[in-house]
Design an enzyme around this catalytic site. Structure first.
Site, PDB file in Angstrom:
ATOM      1  CG  ASP A  48      -6.405   2.257  -7.338  1.00  0.00           C
ATOM      2  OD1 ASP A  48      -5.748   1.398  -6.722  1.00  0.00           O
ATOM      3  OD2 ASP A  48      -6.783   3.324  -6.829  1.00  0.00           O
ATOM      4  CD  GLU A  80      -3.086  -0.437   0.067  1.00  0.00           C
ATOM      5  OE1 GLU A  80      -3.076  -0.109  -1.139  1.00  0.00           O
ATOM      6  OE2 GLU A  80      -3.734  -1.400   0.501  1.00  0.00           O
ATOM      7  CG  HIS A  81      -0.108   4.967   0.624  1.00  0.00           C
ATOM      8  ND1 HIS A  81      -0.410   6.184   0.057  1.00  0.00           N
ATOM      9  CD2 HIS A  81      -1.178   4.610   1.357  1.00  0.00           C
ATOM     10  CE1 HIS A  81      -1.619   6.558   0.451  1.00  0.00           C
ATOM     11  NE2 HIS A  81      -2.120   5.614   1.235  1.00  0.00           N
ATOM     12  CG  LEU A  84     -14.000  -1.720  -2.404  1.00  0.00           C
ATOM     13  CD1 LEU A  84     -15.348  -2.434  -2.426  1.00  0.00           C
ATOM     14  CD2 LEU A  84     -12.915  -2.717  -2.052  1.00  0.00           C
ATOM     15  CB  SER A  85     -10.221   1.278  -7.298  1.00  0.00           C
ATOM     16  OG  SER A  85      -9.131   1.406  -6.490  1.00  0.00           O
ATOM     17  N   GLY A 108     -16.158   5.377  -2.062  1.00  0.00           N
ATOM     18  CA  GLY A 108     -15.521   5.840  -0.825  1.00  0.00           C
ATOM     19  C   GLY A 108     -15.093   4.710   0.087  1.00  0.00           C
ATOM     20  CE1 TYR A 116      -2.799   7.599  -2.776  1.00  0.00           C
ATOM     21  CE2 TYR A 116      -1.944   9.298  -4.231  1.00  0.00           C
ATOM     22  CZ  TYR A 116      -2.129   7.974  -3.932  1.00  0.00           C
ATOM     23  OH  TYR A 116      -1.629   7.006  -4.772  1.00  0.00           O
TER      24      TYR A 116
HETATM   25  C1  GLA Z   1      -5.181   4.808  -3.965  1.00  0.00           C
HETATM   26  C2  GLA Z   1      -4.399   5.131  -5.237  1.00  0.00           C
HETATM   27  C3  GLA Z   1      -3.418   4.012  -5.590  1.00  0.00           C
HETATM   28  C4  GLA Z   1      -2.569   3.608  -4.398  1.00  0.00           C
HETATM   29  C5  GLA Z   1      -3.440   3.406  -3.154  1.00  0.00           C
HETATM   30  C6  GLA Z   1      -2.599   3.181  -1.924  1.00  0.00           C
HETATM   31  O1  GLA Z   1      -6.028   3.725  -4.181  1.00  0.00           O
HETATM   32  O2  GLA Z   1      -5.260   5.358  -6.305  1.00  0.00           O
HETATM   33  O3  GLA Z   1      -2.621   4.405  -6.672  1.00  0.00           O
HETATM   34  O4  GLA Z   1      -1.552   4.526  -4.165  1.00  0.00           O
HETATM   35  O5  GLA Z   1      -4.292   4.493  -2.903  1.00  0.00           O
HETATM   36  O6  GLA Z   1      -1.859   2.024  -2.040  1.00  0.00           O
END
Ligand code: GLA
Length: 388
Positions: free
Chosen positions: A173, A36-37, A127-128, A124, A223
């Site tokens: 994502d 993550e990140h 889950l993209s 929100g 972010y």
């Molecule tokens: C969001 C961003 C991704 C990623 C995640 C964290 O979903 O769109 O690109 O950075 O946060 O892992």
């Protein structure tokens, strides 16, 4: 469930535009097992597409206007595809405008079309849904106008559209939405965009998403700040160790050795990034071996890092992970996605799912007076054309 969504979308299309949709596109949300990140830090990630989708219905209309209806919002927009597009107050339209802008910037010419879409990806929740929106929309346009855009380029253009809307996101994502495969997680090397598929086999554990049902407004601003902090940390590392090009090349010791040269925040962000990149490699190897205990342990470690060093968690998510830690039948849990709300991803021993769901729902409600939402998801195919 998706059959119902498809019918709803195509029925709406038929009524609204008085014609049968020519192309139906399904575009999924994603989960992320670990990593993550770090997609924007040249790391590895381990996401997968899921069976929660946005369904789009399309047809060309031989004009220069795109007539688009967001069925769930009961809103429509008309966009002149020949004109330059600008950000609008109707936020949902911006992801689509962003895609049209990317097409223009790449020199693709598209004509007018009609489109309706409907979703069962919770928004929100980490889950993209926005990646699914960008990628499904682009996929449909690519099909209608035979643009020949390759899947990975669709993901990259989707990512640029998201940047235009305001989140300086990595590639994870959009990549997983486009490239997902049934029952496979994707290990993506975010430096080269090389990728390998691995079985999404959690042996005797089930994957459950607990949705905190909160979304703190800090998300976009924080972010983008994390990205700036990481750039600063990497700059200091590069200046002191010329062989370093990215966090991928760093050891923890190198970061620790520069502690006095960094602000406390930049130090902790950098340390997290280096550790998380290593964790994904270990986690993927553990998954391949069916060693879910190691995978779970790494997931807990990730959460700890995201909460304490990267500071993208919140009280609600920390509480859900603490609940998970206290249960013998839960082997791993962590916040998933960008953070500041949304879901945790949790591995629960098969047979204990219902008891855990019930217990967490009750305790979460008692603690925050918020209803916990729960999703069982299946690892599924990426964006595709629906043929019935
Ligand atoms: C969001 C961003 C991704 C990623 C995640 C964290 O979903 O769109 O690109 O950075 O946060 O892992």
């Amino acid at each position: 469930m998706n059959e119902i969504l498809i019918k709803k979308t195509t029925d709406f299309f038929q009524k609204k535009f008085n014609s049968v949709a020519d192309k139906v596109i399904l575009s999924p949300g994603r989960i992320n097992i670990i990593g993550e990140h770090i997609d924007y830090n040249d790391g590895y990630v381990l996401p997968a597409a899921i069976d929660k989708i946005i369904c789009f219905a399309f047809e060309k209309n031989n004009t220069t206007t795109a007539n688009i209806s967001a069925i769930d919002l009961d809103e429509s927009v008309v966009i002149d595809v020949t004109k330059d597009t600008e950000l609008s107050d109707a936020v949902w339209t911006n992801y689509l405008r962003g895609v049209l802008l990317q097409l223009k910037l790449k020199g693709f010419e598209v004509g007018g079309f009609n489109c309706s879409f409907s979703s069962n990806i919770p928004t929100g929740s980490g889950l993209s849904s926005s990646a699914a929106l960008e990628c499904g929309f682009l996929y449909g346009i690519n099909e209608m106008f035979n643009l020949g855009i390759k899947p990975i380029d669709m993901a990259l253009m989707g990512q640029k559209a998201e940047h235009w809307v305001g989140v300086n996101c990595g590639i994870m994502d959009q990549f997983s939405s486009v490239m997902g495969l049934e029952n496979k997680v994707i290990k993506i090397d975010c430096r080269t965009l090389d990728y390998t598929y691995h079985d999404a086999n959690f042996v005797n554990y089930s994957l459950i998403l607990f949705d905190s049902n909160v979304k703190h407004s800090l998300f976009t601003s924080e972010y983008n700040v994390r990205r700036i902090e990481c750039t600063e940390g990497l700059g200091i590392l590069k200046a002191n160790f010329p062989e370093i090009n990215s966090f991928r090349d760093c050891t923890e010791e190198q970061v620790v050795s520069l502690k006095s040269k960094m602000t406390d925040k930049v130090y902790r962000r950098s340390l997290y990034a280096v550790k998380e990149i290593k964790r994904v490699i270990l986690a993927c190897a553990a998954l391949d071996k069916g060693d879910i205990a190691t995978l779970g342990k790494l997931m807990f470690e990730t959460h700890d890092g995201l909460s304490k060093d990267y500071e993208v968690s919140c009280e609600e998510l920390d509480y859900l992970v603490d609940l998970a830690k206290a249960e013998e039948v839960v082997i791993g849990s962590r916040l998933m996605g960008g953070g500041f709300g949304g879901c945790t991803i949790t591995l629960v021993k098969k047979g204990s799912e219902e008891a855990i769901k019930e217990k967490f729902t009750k305790l979460y409600k008692e603690k925050f007076n918020i209803d916990l939402k729960i999703y069982d998801v299946k690892v599924s195919n990426g964006t595709s054309i629906y043929i019935n």
